[in-house]
Design a protein around this motif. Structure first.
Motif, short mmCIF file in Angstrom:
data_model
loop_
_atom_site.label_atom_id
_atom_site.label_comp_id
_atom_site.label_asym_id
_atom_site.label_seq_id
_atom_site.Cartn_x
_atom_site.Cartn_y
_atom_site.Cartn_z
N ASP A 210 -18.03 13.85 48.57
CA ASP A 210 -17.96 12.92 49.70
C ASP A 210 -18.31 11.50 49.25
O ASP A 210 -19.15 11.29 48.35
CB ASP A 210 -18.91 13.35 50.83
CG ASP A 210 -18.49 14.66 51.44
OD1 ASP A 210 -17.30 15.02 51.32
OD2 ASP A 210 -19.35 15.34 52.06
N CYS A 212 -18.20 7.17 51.06
CA CYS A 212 -18.07 6.41 52.30
C CYS A 212 -17.94 4.92 51.96
O CYS A 212 -18.70 4.39 51.12
CB CYS A 212 -19.28 6.64 53.20
SG CYS A 212 -19.22 5.74 54.77
N THR A 213 -16.96 4.27 52.57
CA THR A 213 -16.79 2.82 52.42
C THR A 213 -16.61 2.22 53.82
O THR A 213 -15.65 2.54 54.53
CB THR A 213 -15.55 2.50 51.57
OG1 THR A 213 -14.41 3.13 52.14
CG2 THR A 213 -15.72 3.00 50.15
N ASN A 215 -18.24 2.74 56.60
CA ASN A 215 -18.31 3.78 57.63
C ASN A 215 -17.03 4.63 57.74
O ASN A 215 -16.78 5.26 58.76
CB ASN A 215 -18.61 3.17 59.01
CG ASN A 215 -19.96 2.47 59.05
OD1 ASN A 215 -20.89 2.88 58.35
ND2 ASN A 215 -20.04 1.40 59.82
N LEU A 217 -15.37 7.81 56.05
CA LEU A 217 -15.68 8.93 55.16
C LEU A 217 -14.41 9.47 54.52
O LEU A 217 -13.39 9.67 55.19
CB LEU A 217 -16.38 10.05 55.94
CG LEU A 217 -16.90 11.24 55.13
CD1 LEU A 217 -18.01 10.80 54.19
CD2 LEU A 217 -17.40 12.35 56.06
N TYR A 218 -14.44 9.69 53.22
CA TYR A 218 -13.30 10.26 52.50
C TYR A 218 -13.84 11.12 51.36
O TYR A 218 -15.06 11.25 51.18
CB TYR A 218 -12.37 9.15 51.97
CG TYR A 218 -13.04 8.20 51.01
CD1 TYR A 218 -12.98 8.40 49.64
CD2 TYR A 218 -13.72 7.08 51.50
CE1 TYR A 218 -13.60 7.52 48.76
CE2 TYR A 218 -14.33 6.20 50.62
CZ TYR A 218 -14.27 6.43 49.26
OH TYR A 218 -14.89 5.56 48.40
N ALA A 290 -27.88 8.49 56.16
CA ALA A 290 -26.45 8.74 55.90
C ALA A 290 -26.21 10.18 55.47
O ALA A 290 -25.41 10.44 54.58
CB ALA A 290 -25.93 7.77 54.86
N THR A 310 -19.83 2.29 49.74
CA THR A 310 -21.07 2.14 50.49
C THR A 310 -22.04 3.27 50.18
O THR A 310 -23.22 3.04 49.91
CB THR A 310 -20.75 2.12 52.01
OG1 THR A 310 -19.75 1.13 52.25
CG2 THR A 310 -21.99 1.80 52.80
N HIS A 311 -21.56 4.53 50.24
CA HIS A 311 -22.39 5.69 49.96
C HIS A 311 -21.55 6.71 49.17
O HIS A 311 -20.33 6.76 49.32
CB HIS A 311 -22.90 6.36 51.24
CG HIS A 311 -23.88 5.51 52.00
ND1 HIS A 311 -23.47 4.54 52.92
CD2 HIS A 311 -25.25 5.47 51.99
CE1 HIS A 311 -24.51 3.95 53.44
NE2 HIS A 311 -25.61 4.49 52.90
#
Length: 315
Positions: A210, A212-213, A215, A217-218, A290, A310-311
């Motif tokens: 997983d 995240c960019t 907000n 999610l991909y 997150a 981002t995450h």
């Protein structure tokens, strides 16, 4: 007509005089139809005819009685001791006695799947015989084909095709109850491979992590394939030009390093998961808000100067 030795006829004369109103005697009829009987009725011709038909009916032939069976069984002739030699019979045909090419054709019909197989670890409760309660065990999914439980030979043949012909996906479970048993965790991933020695026949493996960019999610997908020459190829699908992909490129380069390269695809997939986890733990900071994912301390990469996602997740 003679009656008790007397001759009675119509011309007979008697010595008494008949009173007035007396009927002439002897009457022309006698019996129950005599006019001297009160309430006498005329003869019924149909009843007489019916009685005559019954008397004239021919008697039925008596049924022939069946002879009783004898209590003593008849003894047949004794079998002859002289006979021709028996022709040799063919050996019984079993599934494992047919040629291997035909068995492979049968396996190709029931073992391969049309879709990709999602691998998981699930907690199950097993009752122990003779004891109260149950114990928790971790079961591997997907379940192997039932035909693999027939014998050792069939198990080796079936599982070699099952793991070689199908594509297995290892990704984080969407169910929150199974987050603690995530298959993308390197520890659970190695246990999944160790649970079946036949996993050495794997030829196509997909690892999804997983990310995240902003907000959104991909998933970042790593694809590992083994060709006919036992050479392993690795690639990833993170192709966003505005974001840094140095982590993914470094992992692919390390996996394909000829010094540490292995022909076992299960070992290569486990090594990739361990190296990615260690790299994220060194570079990132855990963000509990997150869903346990990690964020980078700097906004841009120090190597390519592109923005970081981002995450990112490690399990």
């Amino acid at each position: 007509m003679a009656l008790r030795g007397l001759d009675i006829s119509a011309e007979s004369k008697f010595e008494f005089t008949l009173p007035k109103g007396c009927k002439i005697w002897p009457a022309p009829q006698y019996g129950q139809y005599s006019p001297h009987v009160e309430g006498s009725k005329a003869p019924n011709p149909s009843a007489r005819r019916r009685r005559q038909s019954i008397l004239n009916r021919p008697a039925k032939a008596a049924k022939a009685r069946m002879a009783r069976r004898s209590a003593v069984k008849e003894v047949g002739p004794e079998p002859s001791c002289s006979h021709l030699p028996l022709t040799p019979r063919d050996k019984p045909l079993h599934f494992l006695t047919i040629p291997g090419e035909l068995r492979d054709m049968v396996y190709d019909l029931i073992v391969p799947r049309n879709t990709k197989i999602i691998a998981q670890n699930r907690p199950c409760f097993e009752r122990r015989p003779g004891r109260k309660g149950s114990r928790e065990i971790i079961r591997r999914y997907p379940l192997e084909p039932k035909i693999a439980q027939v014998s050792r030979q069939s198990r080796k043949e079936v599982l070699s095709i099952f793991y070689a012909a199908n594509t297995f996906i290892f990704r984080r479970s969407q169910n929150r109850l199974l987050r603690n048993f995530s298959i993308t965790d390197p520890a659970w991933l190695s246990k999944w491979f160790q649970g079946c020695p036949s996993s050495e026949f794997l030829r196509r493996v997909t690892l999804q992590f997983d990310a995240c960019t902003r907000n959104v999610l991909y998933s970042v997908t790593f694809t590992l394939e083994k060709d006919s020459e036992e050479q392993i190829r690795a690639a990833h699908d993170f192709n966003k030009p505005q974001y840094c992909a140095c982590l993914e490129n470094t992992l692919v380069t390390q996996v394909l390093n000829p010094v540490t390269m292995s022909s076992n695809l299960a070992y290569v997939a486990t090594m990739l998961a361990w190296r990615r986890r260690n790299a994220v733990l060194i570079l990132g900071v855990r963000d509990d808000g997150a869903d346990g994912m990690y964020r980078f301390p700097t906004a841009r990469c120090l190597i390519c100067h592109k923005r970081h996602p981002t995450h990112v997740g490690i399990d």
